[in-house]
Scaffold this active site. Structure first.
Site, mmCIF file in Angstrom:
data_model
loop_
_atom_site.group_PDB
_atom_site.id
_atom_site.type_symbol
_atom_site.label_atom_id
_atom_site.label_comp_id
_atom_site.label_asym_id
_atom_site.label_seq_id
_atom_site.Cartn_x
_atom_site.Cartn_y
_atom_site.Cartn_z
ATOM 1 N N LYS A 185 0.773 -1.121 0.098
ATOM 2 C CA LYS A 185 0.020 -0.072 -0.014
ATOM 3 C C LYS A 185 0.830 1.363 0.134
ATOM 4 O O LYS A 185 1.856 1.293 0.194
ATOM 5 C CB LYS A 185 -0.973 -0.036 1.102
HETATM 6 C C1 LIG Z 1 -4.825 -4.676 0.872
HETATM 7 C C2 LIG Z 1 -6.550 -4.699 1.035
HETATM 8 C C3 LIG Z 1 -7.143 -5.292 2.044
HETATM 9 C C4 LIG Z 1 -6.415 -6.007 3.256
HETATM 10 O O1 LIG Z 1 -5.619 -5.593 3.939
HETATM 11 P P1 LIG Z 1 -4.331 -6.213 4.636
HETATM 12 O O2 LIG Z 1 -3.906 -4.965 5.403
HETATM 13 O O3 LIG Z 1 -3.323 -6.720 3.594
HETATM 14 O O4 LIG Z 1 -5.176 -7.166 5.570
HETATM 15 C C5 LIG Z 1 -8.589 -5.068 2.164
HETATM 16 N N1 LIG Z 1 -9.197 -4.563 1.023
HETATM 17 C C6 LIG Z 1 -8.702 -4.213 0.142
HETATM 18 C C7 LIG Z 1 -9.350 -3.437 -0.936
HETATM 19 C C8 LIG Z 1 -7.239 -4.045 -0.194
HETATM 20 O O5 LIG Z 1 -6.566 -3.707 -1.247
#
Ligand SMILES: *Cc1c(COP(=O)(O)O)cnc(C)c1O
Length: 366
Positions: A185
């Site tokens: 992210k």
């Molecule tokens: C990355 C992501 C998640 C999950 O987040 P994590 O921190 O990896 O558990 C949930 N929803 C979306 C749309 C994502 O891109």
């Protein structure tokens, strides 16, 4: 990972040497987790950055989302989108909630508010929207529907950390918004997540849920979970957040270059942010016409460029959910079309101009 391959993203670490040195200090400090000073500092820094009042961090976004759903006492059915990362819908499933898929808007790729109301039943307890690729859901229309029907609103904002909507953080909307600080992210704390709450009461309840339901030494109030962020994660988050502006500046240059080179290519559409919101700098999706998405995906792969089909397969088409009555293809036409034609191109600050030009040439010649 080999040297000549280009991946869809590359984790941003502001200053590896400085962070290593600070990790050593944390390791010697005697407090590694349990709401330590770095976690508190990270929460304060994020709350101030987003200008929100009630914010908590968690060990990842998925567990944060599960805690949000639990804190709101949701039951029965939750209306959501099939065009998202698996974690969104899996979180509902883990809590024993029934996902009800709603089709998406072709421009924003987010849940289509004009199709939500027909899915509401006496069993509906919430709407779970996703600000896909940082494009905002129609938060005002959704708020209006939720108020009229007495249901809660939760947003998966894993892609929308910095999206501004009408001049303030998009995270002000909904009862709770989740963010993810996974390595892929825009902002990462290795793994991590946050919740932003409309009310102090929900923040309080999620704090308990995040600590086994225990408060003090002898009181256990709720069947809680453990989704606590640790001090090393928080430290990495703090240091990356301090320098995030430099990553954004670089991503902005990449964004402009892609837009310049692909803006007028036949059969390629670049989804645009609506005028009332700002860019999130999380992904660079394109929509490919005439069923040529997979051709372009393969041509890029042959050149060592790993673009990703986010989000394909559509969650309503995977075995776990395809038997739900709301999962039928004819009810989710737009979502199926977008899922079959979307491609996320490599997008990160260190992506150099030469590589962007190469990627665009492969796309044009595919
Ligand atoms: C990355 C992501 C998640 C999950 O987040 P994590 O921190 O990896 O558990 C949930 N929803 C979306 C749309 C994502 O891109």
């Amino acid at each position: 990972m080999t040297e000549n391959n280009v991946y869809v993203t590359r984790p941003f670490i502001s200053d590896p040497d400085l962070i290593s040195q600070k990790i050593a200090e944390v390791l010697k400090s005697g407090q590694l987790t349990n709401n330590g000073p770095k976690v508190v500092e990270f929460e304060n820094a994020l709350a101030s950055k987003l200008d929100v009042e009630h914010l908590s961090v968690f060990t990842n976004g998925t567990l944060a989302l599960m805690i949000a759903l639990k804190a709101l006492d949701l039951t029965g059915e939750v209306i959501t989108t099939p065009f998202t990362f698996a974690a969104t819908v899996h979180a509902l499933q883990w809590l024993g909630l029934t996902p009800v898929f709603c089709d998406i808007d072709p421009e924003s790729m987010c849940i289509d508010p004009t199709k939500i109301e027909q899915l509401i039943t006496p069993r509906t307890s919430a709407i779970l929207g996703v600000h896909v690729f940082g494009f905002p859901c129609d938060v005002e229309a959704i708020e209006n529907i939720a108020e009229r029907h007495g249901v809660k609103v939760v947003y998966d904002g894993a892609h929308s950390l910095l999206t501004q909507f009408k001049g303030r953080s998009l995270s002000h909307y909904g009862d709770i918004t989740m963010h993810s600080f996974h390595a892929t992210k825009l902002l990462n704390s290795l793994e991590g997540g946050a919740l932003i709450f409309k009310s102090a009461e929900m923040k309080e309840k999620s704090f308990l849920l995040n600590n086994f339901g225990i408060r003090g030494e002898e009181n256990i109030f709720l069947p809680g979970l453990n989704a606590k962020m640790n001090e090393v994660q928080a430290l990495v988050g703090i240091e990356n957040l301090k320098q995030l502006h430099s990553e954004i500046e670089k991503r902005d240059i990449v964004y402009r270059k892609y837009s310049e080179l692909l803006g007028n290519v036949d059969g390629i559409r670049i989804p645009q942010q609506p005028a009332c919101s700002s860019h999130s700098y999380q992904y660079f999706p394109i929509i490919v016409a005439d069923g040529r998405r997979d051709v372009i995906h393969s041509a890029l792969k042959e050149a060592g460029i790993h673009a990703r089909k986010y989000f394909y397969p559509l969650l309503s088409n995977i075995e776990t959910y395809s038997n739900l009555p709301s999962a039928r293809r004819e009810l989710l036409k737009v979502a199926n079309d977008i899922s079959d034609s979307v491609l996320c191109l490599p997008y990160f600050g260190e992506l150099d101009e030469e590589t962007v030009v190469k990627i665009c040439n492969v796309i044009k010649n595919a």
